[in-house]
Write a protein that holds these residues in place. Structure first.
Motif, PDB file in Angstrom:
ATOM      1  N   ASP A   1      -2.191  51.399  11.502  1.00  0.00           N
ATOM      2  CA  ASP A   1      -1.699  51.292  12.878  1.00  0.00           C
ATOM      3  C   ASP A   1      -1.964  52.574  13.660  1.00  0.00           C
ATOM      4  OD1 ASP A   1      -0.893  48.723  12.472  1.00  0.00           O
ATOM      5  OD2 ASP A   1       1.147  49.282  11.874  1.00  0.00           O
ATOM      6  N   SER A   2      -1.727  53.714  13.002  1.00  0.00           N
ATOM      7  CA  SER A   2      -1.994  54.988  13.688  1.00  0.00           C
ATOM      8  C   SER A   2      -3.482  55.155  13.942  1.00  0.00           C
ATOM      9  CB  SER A   2      -1.491  56.163  12.852  1.00  0.00           C
ATOM     10  OG  SER A   2      -0.105  56.041  12.632  1.00  0.00           O
ATOM     11  N   ALA A   3      -4.301  54.732  12.957  1.00  0.00           N
ATOM     12  CA  ALA A   3      -5.755  54.821  13.139  1.00  0.00           C
ATOM     13  C   ALA A   3      -6.179  53.965  14.331  1.00  0.00           C
ATOM     14  CB  ALA A   3      -6.472  54.370  11.863  1.00  0.00           C
ATOM     15  N   VAL A   4      -5.633  52.750  14.415  1.00  0.00           N
ATOM     16  CA  VAL A   4      -5.944  51.854  15.537  1.00  0.00           C
ATOM     17  C   VAL A   4      -5.544  52.516  16.856  1.00  0.00           C
ATOM     18  CG1 VAL A   4      -5.252  49.688  16.666  1.00  0.00           C
ATOM     19  CG2 VAL A   4      -5.885  49.693  14.236  1.00  0.00           C
ATOM     20  N   ALA A   5      -4.370  53.140  16.861  1.00  0.00           N
ATOM     21  CA  ALA A   5      -3.871  53.728  18.110  1.00  0.00           C
ATOM     22  C   ALA A   5      -4.810  54.823  18.622  1.00  0.00           C
ATOM     23  CB  ALA A   5      -2.470  54.293  17.891  1.00  0.00           C
ATOM     24  N   TYR A   6      -5.178  55.768  17.742  1.00  0.00           N
ATOM     25  CA  TYR A   6      -5.972  56.909  18.223  1.00  0.00           C
ATOM     26  C   TYR A   6      -7.433  56.540  18.434  1.00  0.00           C
ATOM     27  CZ  TYR A   6      -2.009  59.941  17.728  1.00  0.00           C
ATOM     28  OH  TYR A   6      -0.797  60.521  17.903  1.00  0.00           O
ATOM     29  N   LEU A   7      -8.002  55.734  17.508  1.00  0.00           N
ATOM     30  CA  LEU A   7      -9.401  55.337  17.685  1.00  0.00           C
ATOM     31  C   LEU A   7      -9.513  54.386  18.873  1.00  0.00           C
ATOM     32  CD1 LEU A   7     -10.292  54.853  13.904  1.00  0.00           C
ATOM     33  CD2 LEU A   7     -11.150  56.662  15.413  1.00  0.00           C
ATOM     34  N   GLY A   8      -8.472  53.556  19.078  1.00  0.00           N
ATOM     35  CA  GLY A   8      -8.471  52.617  20.200  1.00  0.00           C
ATOM     36  C   GLY A   8      -8.420  53.338  21.530  1.00  0.00           C
ATOM     37  N   GLU A   9      -7.630  54.418  21.578  1.00  0.00           N
ATOM     38  CA  GLU A   9      -7.540  55.205  22.809  1.00  0.00           C
ATOM     39  C   GLU A   9      -8.922  55.764  23.168  1.00  0.00           C
ATOM     40  OE1 GLU A   9      -4.551  58.351  22.599  1.00  0.00           O
ATOM     41  OE2 GLU A   9      -5.703  59.423  24.156  1.00  0.00           O
ATOM     42  N   LEU A  10      -9.601  56.234  22.146  1.00  0.00           N
ATOM     43  CA  LEU A  10     -10.932  56.809  22.360  1.00  0.00           C
ATOM     44  C   LEU A  10     -11.924  55.714  22.764  1.00  0.00           C
ATOM     45  CD1 LEU A  10     -11.759  59.707  22.035  1.00  0.00           C
ATOM     46  CD2 LEU A  10     -12.337  59.254  19.659  1.00  0.00           C
ATOM     47  N   TYR A  11     -11.793  54.557  22.098  1.00  0.00           N
ATOM     48  CA  TYR A  11     -12.699  53.437  22.364  1.00  0.00           C
ATOM     49  C   TYR A  11     -12.541  52.964  23.810  1.00  0.00           C
ATOM     50  CZ  TYR A  11     -14.789  48.775  21.801  1.00  0.00           C
ATOM     51  OH  TYR A  11     -15.549  47.630  21.939  1.00  0.00           O
TER      52      TYR A  11
END
Lengths: 540, 692
Positions: A225-235
């Motif tokens: 979930d944390s990976a999704v949050a930070y990578l998603g923000e960048l994406y």
């Protein structure tokens, strides 16, 4: 007698006079600076920060020795060190010692900045940016230390007493946690991509780099979930950051160079446009090698110490361009795993990434066919029994552009993070967050599909309509080969359940459970005087 | 020496030397080991290559990529010139009867100029040197010493006394300049001014020492002898808090034969002596008490800007860690001995017990990478613990020097026991960073540490399934459950088997122990000199007993029939041809494997060998022509001789030299590691000596 006693008095006076004061033994060292009177102003703060970047370039790290982690352990690249190819490294293997040494020098220097710069009277913005870069580097070195060595020491500050050695971290997660904290705390004060360009100092850590490594750290921690949050923000902030060929281009070189420019030193002139190489829009973080300071042979001018170049092309390129040909591509199985594009816009019959990665015997060394001719079998290391060299990362070759010291001090940057990786990591994190713990199961998460398809479209491949773990494994394999991820991806997928022991052994037949990490070097265990312990995986 | 007036004396001493010589080329590594390990298939010469030499080539030499050491040995030109001046002047004045003041001023100037040319050459296949290079090393040293000495001597009846007070200073300044240049476009213009790129580095090394010394000799009837001295030394190598230290010493002697045995005619001397002394030692390096940062040349990086890459620099931690508490090492010695001369001093014998305790031992301590020192091995000088050397020394000689037949026989033996007593703060035993030498309390310094081997794994040691095929875990063979499981490598029949010393059922690094020591139990020497009329013969033998060496040269591949991670596939010793196979079930040679899968290279007693030896150090036979023949040609003496050195060595050691094969290190903790250095040459000589 009276006369003699006068002499005696003179002598006593003389002896007293030359009975030297303390000053006689007090000497000034004009060879080196004294650390106790350093770190006084903004310039010295910047210098201290510079030294924290350097260990990335050291021969112990990305300047040379990372090749064993990167190439020898990878099943896709053949390395002449058979013992490392077969995972027969152990706690006294030279590169196991060297990479550790390089990473911990980096950690020490980042900590020196964080301990000494806060007290300097200087511009506050500059100070905060310097401290943020040091935090980023401390996080970065710790990230690699945990990934490779699993439970090496966690160093929150510089050690003070040489008689007390370092102790192991509690767990790999603890180090990742610390790395994540460093990346997160660095983000607000780092330059943005635009600011670093304005400052004319490309190579410094940016907020984008910190976010990408933060997301990567969470992916390695399996905190989806944390990976999704930070990578998603960048994406979402950077949805179109892959270098693409011009829309509708039918020139095959456009398709090869749109990908290959991500590993080249100099901008590539394709059919219709020029592809920016270093620090292009896809780039997130690079180890900045250059030829501005380099002379002599490698023994005297090691990367990061007396040289700003690396030793990488020397080791990896074919004999014909003065390389040592230490590596070749696995040319039997790996090329067959690339998809054959149907209806490729430029009519390519093979994935352009295959052309950019492999240089087969008989193919031109240089796509422009200018100087170098075709690759001969005798240009390759005969013992590797391969008919393909690695083109990616070493194109165009140094014989083609004039760096007098190359290939001995290679100016080509190593990219530690680019957007294609971020997109693929994001897609993976999304489907893992959905609970896709079986790599054969499919997801139809449209965001994940869009992320991976962006990468595929650059190669001219058709979009996927559903997504499995196998698709992620395959796409990372062909997109990121030779960039240092492959072996550690296999380990990650093994540890997170996508691959079992036998699956990993189809790639690395000698793989044993202990090979999820390299051992703590016994040199470090010895020097810690009993404080640092070997990883139990390597003693049982 | 000249006398000026009645009470002044002046003297001077001067010596100048000039040396000019050429050194062997630098092959980077040990050329001997390289030649040994290089592929015999490698062609040494190739006229088509620049320089005329050839290198390894994977199509011919396979994985063996050992370089051709001959190329740089032959092509490099390393010229050395050394000039030095040693001079001193002194003045002496007798102030009172028996009171002498002496001042001595010494000057030593050394100048060494190395001029090393490294030409461009090709060995083919990406090897060779791609830039012509000239490196100079200009080293100058100026050492000034000045001693003031006041001596008072007095004899009153049977009492005699000599008292001395000394003040001395030493001021040494060394300056090492290393300019270099690369690539000359005009072949005849060979100065650095004409090099395409040039650079220079410089290190200046000052050193100061100041000492005060007081000393008293007293004897009664030359029968009871006393000495006492006290010195205070101050050195610039230590920080302000620890510069000075005080070193007392004293001794007493008693010529027993002058009180007893006065009637025993054959006894010339029977003396008992007891001594106690302290001596200080300094570290080799200067400024070790400071936390140093070096740069900017050592620390470079770059940013990429609009105008291209921009160099930036920094000051990074030096490879040596600061130790502000560094202080003098003190060696405390006790000697108790007796000297006996008899039969008109023909027989001499002495025996002595010695004990030398090194306190606050100065050693270079290596530190872990987390200390961030920027060399391959971070280190710090530290005072670490106490060690003791003790033992007995016996020496005897018998001389007959009258008549036509003369001879002298000498013999000596020294026993040595070295032990680490304590290890400073923490007092923890540890293994040095080479993973071979142990620093263990209660053991000899430099003792070897490792596993204990137990022969070779044979096929019977491994599990087989119902079909009779070996059970495998991945590529590893699985040991029978009744055996301790080997956690070190992927074992197979033919790998070295180790003992499970801690009996936990697993063979791993916890099973290591002390497996040898590099310091002998005793050393001895024997000498003979015999002459009859004009003929003479002399022979000297020496030896060491009960010491071991770690044969790292053999471990690094010369003796092991498997490819090494660090050393690729070098040429092997012929003994490796006898490698283990199912048909050749050796218990002394391992199997052949690609890479070191079974981890046979791990430090163990397999690589530790007995290095006791007995050597004929020198032998010479000479003949002096009768002087009567020579007088007519105005020659007072003419001797012809033939001789040799190192004519034979008896040893079980398999390496090239059982003595002196030490790793190249300045740490006293790292000793006895044979890296394959040059063997001791056997030499023969013949000559004529003529006196006019």
């Amino acid at each position: 007698m009276k006369k003699n006693s006068k002499y005696l008095i003179y002598l006593i006076l003389l002896l007293t006079a030359i009975g030297c004061s303390e000053d006689f033994l007090e000497l000034e060292n004009i060879n080196q600076k004294d650390a106790s009177t350093y770190y006084r102003n903004a310039d010295e703060a910047e210098e201290a920060l510079n030294t924290a970047y350097m260990p990335m370039a050291f021969s112990q790290c990305f300047g040379r020795d990372i090749q064993y982690m990167n190439y020898a352990l990878s099943d896709r690249i053949l390395h002449e060190r058979t013992s490392d190819e077969n995972l027969f490294f152990n706690s006294s293997t030279d590169w196991v010692k060297a990479v550790y040494h390089g990473l911990y020098i980096g950690i020490f220097r980042a900590n020196l900045v964080l301990e000494n710069v806060p007290g300097i009277n200087m511009d506050d913005n500059q100070k905060r940016r310097i401290l943020a870069e040091a935090r980023f580097l401390r996080g970065l070195y710790h990230f690699y230390a945990a990934t490779y060595y699993e439970i090496p020491p966690l160093m929150k500050e510089t050690p003070k007493d040489p008689k007390i050695g370092a102790t192991n971290a509690v767990s790999k997660q603890q180090i990742y946690q610390f790395a994540a904290e460093n990346f997160r705390n660095a983000i607000p004060d780092l330059y943005s991509k635009e600011e670093v360009r304005d400052a004319d100092q490309l190579g410094r850590a940016t907020d984008v780099a910190a976010k990408a490594f933060l997301g990567k750290t969470y992916l390695y921690m399996q905190e989806w979930d944390s990976a999704v949050a930070y990578l998603g923000e960048l994406y979402s902030s950077y949805p179109d950051s892959l270098v693409m060929p011009p829309i509708g281009s039918t020139d095959s070189l456009d398709w090869v160079f749109a990908y290959l420019c991500n590993f080249a030193k100099e901008d590539l002139n394709g059919g219709t446009t020029t592809y920016k190489a270093e620090y292009n829009k896809e780039s997130i973080f690079e180890v900045n090698f250059s030829s501005v300071h380099s002379a002599g042979d490698f023994a005297q001018f090691l990367p990061g110490r007396r040289s700003t170049g690396s030793l990488n092309t020397w080791y990896f390129t074919p004999y014909v361009i003065k390389g040592f040909a230490n590596v070749a591509m696995e040319d039997k199985i790996f090329p067959t795993t690339y998809e054959k594009p149907v209806n490729h816009p430029a009519g390519l019959t093979r994935d352009p990434r295959l052309s950019a990665t492999f240089m087969f015997v008989g193919e031109p060394l240089d796509y422009k066919g200018r100087i170098l001719g075709n690759l001969q079998q005798t240009d390759l290391n005969a013992v590797l029994e391969s008919s393909a060299a690695l083109r990616k990362g070493y194109y165009p070759f140094h014989a083609d552009y004039s760096y007098p010291s190359a290939p001995y001090n290679d100016p080509n940057n190593i990219r530690l993070m680019r957007f294609a990786d971020v997109y693929l990591m994001y897609a993976e994190a999304l489907i893992r967050a959905e609970g896709l713990s079986d790599r054969n199961a499919f997801s139809s998460n449209s965001t994940a599909l869009e992320a991976i398809n962006k990468v595929r479209r650059r190669a001219g491949l058709a979009d996927l309509t559903q997504l499995s773990g196998n698709d992620i494994i395959h796409e990372r394999d062909v997109e990121l080969v030779g960039e240092g991820y492959r072996y550690w991806d296999l380990v990650r997928w093994y540890e997170s359940g996508w691959l079992n022991l036998n699956d990993v052994r189809t790639y690395k037949p000698t793989f044993q459970p202990k090979h999820v990490c390299v051992p703590i070097p016994d040199r470090e265990i010895n020097l810690s005087k009993g404080n640092l312990k070997q990883n139990p995986k390597w003693t049982n | 020496m000249s006398k000026v007036g009645k009470i002044f004396r002046l003297g001077e001493n001067i010596k100048i030397t000039h040396k000019n010589y050429r050194e062997a080329g630098a092959s980077g590594l040990n050329a001997f080991a390289q030649a040994y390990e290089a592929s015999p298939l490698m062609k040494v010469y190739n006229p088509d290559n620049l320089g005329g030499f050839n290198g390894p080539n994977s199509a011919i030499t396979g994985r063996n990529d050992r370089n051709n050491p001959l190329a740089s040995l032959v092509l490099d030109e390393r010229l050395n010139v050394e000039n030095s001046l040693f001079s001193s002047v002194y003045g002496e004045v007798e102030l009172l009867d028996g009171l002498v003041f002496r001042t001595n001023l010494g000057l030593v100037v050394g100048y060494k100029n190395e001029d090393d040319w490294y030409p461009e050459y090709e060995l083919g296949y990406g090897r060779g040197r791609n830039d012509e290079r000239n490196e100079k090393r200009l080293e100058s040293t100026v050492k000034v010493t000045w001693d003031q000495q006041l001596t008072y001597t007095k004899t009153l009846g049977n009492h005699s006394l000599a008292a001395t007070a000394v003040h001395s200073i030493e001021k040494t300044d060394s300056d090492l300049l290393t300019p270099f240049g690369t690539t000359w476009t005009q072949p005849e213009l060979r100065t650095l001014s004409h090099a395409t790129t040039t650079g220079a580095r410089q290190i200046v090394t000052p050193y100061r020492l100041e000492s005060y010394l007081g000393r008293i000799f007293y004897d009664y009837k030359d029968k009871y002898l006393f000495t006492f001295s006290l010195r205070r030394d101050g050195s610039s190598k230590f920080g302000p808090l620890h510069r000075h230290s005080i070193f007392p010493a004293g001794s007493i002697g008693w010529k027993i034969n002058e009180d007893f045995f006065k009637q025993t005619e054959w006894l010339d001397l029977l003396k008992l002596r007891v001594g106690y002394g302290t001596v200080g030692a300094e570290p080799d390096d200067n400024f070790m008490y400071l936390a140093r940062l070096d740069g900017p040349a050592e620390h470079v990086y770059s940013w990429k800007g609009q105008a291209g890459d921009q160099k930036v620099h920094g000051y990074g931690p030096f490879y040596s860690l600061a130790n502000p508490n560094l202080k003098w090492e003190t060696a405390k010695m006790i000697n108790i001995g007796t000297d006996v001369n008899a039969f008109g001093n023909r027989l001499q014998f002495s025996a002595e017990y010695y004990r030398k305790n090194h306190e606050d031992l100065l050693v270079l301590v290596y530190v872990g990478s987390e200390f961030g020192q920027s060399d391959d091995a971070g280190r710090a000088w530290a005072n670490q613990g106490n060690i003791v050397n003790k033992g007995m020394e016996f020496s005897t000689s018998y001389k007959k020097l009258e008549g036509l037949f003369n001879y002298t026989v000498t013999a000596n033996i020294t026993t040595i026991k070295n032990e680490i007593l304590t290890l400073g703060s923490g007092n923890v035993s540890y293994v040095t960073d080479n993973n071979k030498n142990a620093v263990f309390i209660g053991h000899t310094i430099g003792s070897f540490y490792g596993l204990v081997s137990d022969g070779i794994y044979q096929e019977e040691d491994f599990q087989k399934d119902a079909n009779g095929t070996f059970v495998r875990n991945g590529t590893a063979y699985v040991l029978k459950e009744t055996l301790p499981q080997d956690a070190l490598g992927n074992n197979a029949p033919g790998d070295i088997k180790y003992k499970d010393l801690n009996k936990d059922g697993i063979i791993n690094t916890d099973d290591r122990t002390i497996i040898g020591k590099p310091i002998p139990d005793f050393t001895y020497g024997l000498g003979f000199e015999v002459s009859y009329k004009g003929l003479d013969l002399s022979a000297y033998f020496d030896g060491s007993q009960n010491m071991e060496l770690f044969n790292n040269f053999a471990r690094n591949g010369a003796n092991l029939p498997s490819g090494e991670p660090e050393n690729k596939d070098e040429n092997k010793m012929s003994s490796a041809l006898d490698y283990w196979t199912p048909e050749n079930r050796s218990n002394t040679q391992t199997r052949a494997s690609i890479g070191d899968e079974g981890y046979n290279r791990i430090e163990s007693d397999w690589w530790v060998e007995d290095a006791s030896f007995f050597r004929l150090r020198s032998l010479q036979v000479g003949y002096t022509l009768p002087s009567a023949w020579m007088q007519s040609v105005n020659i007072s003496k003419l001797r012809v001789f033939v001789g040799g050195t190192n004519l034979f060595t008896i040893t079980k050691y398999s390496g090239y030299n059982p003595e002196g094969s030490t790793a190249n290190t300045s740490s006293p903790l790292v000793i006895g590691i044979d890296e394959g250095y040059y063997p001791v040459p056997r030499s023969f000589n013949a000559g004529i000596t003529i006196d006019f």
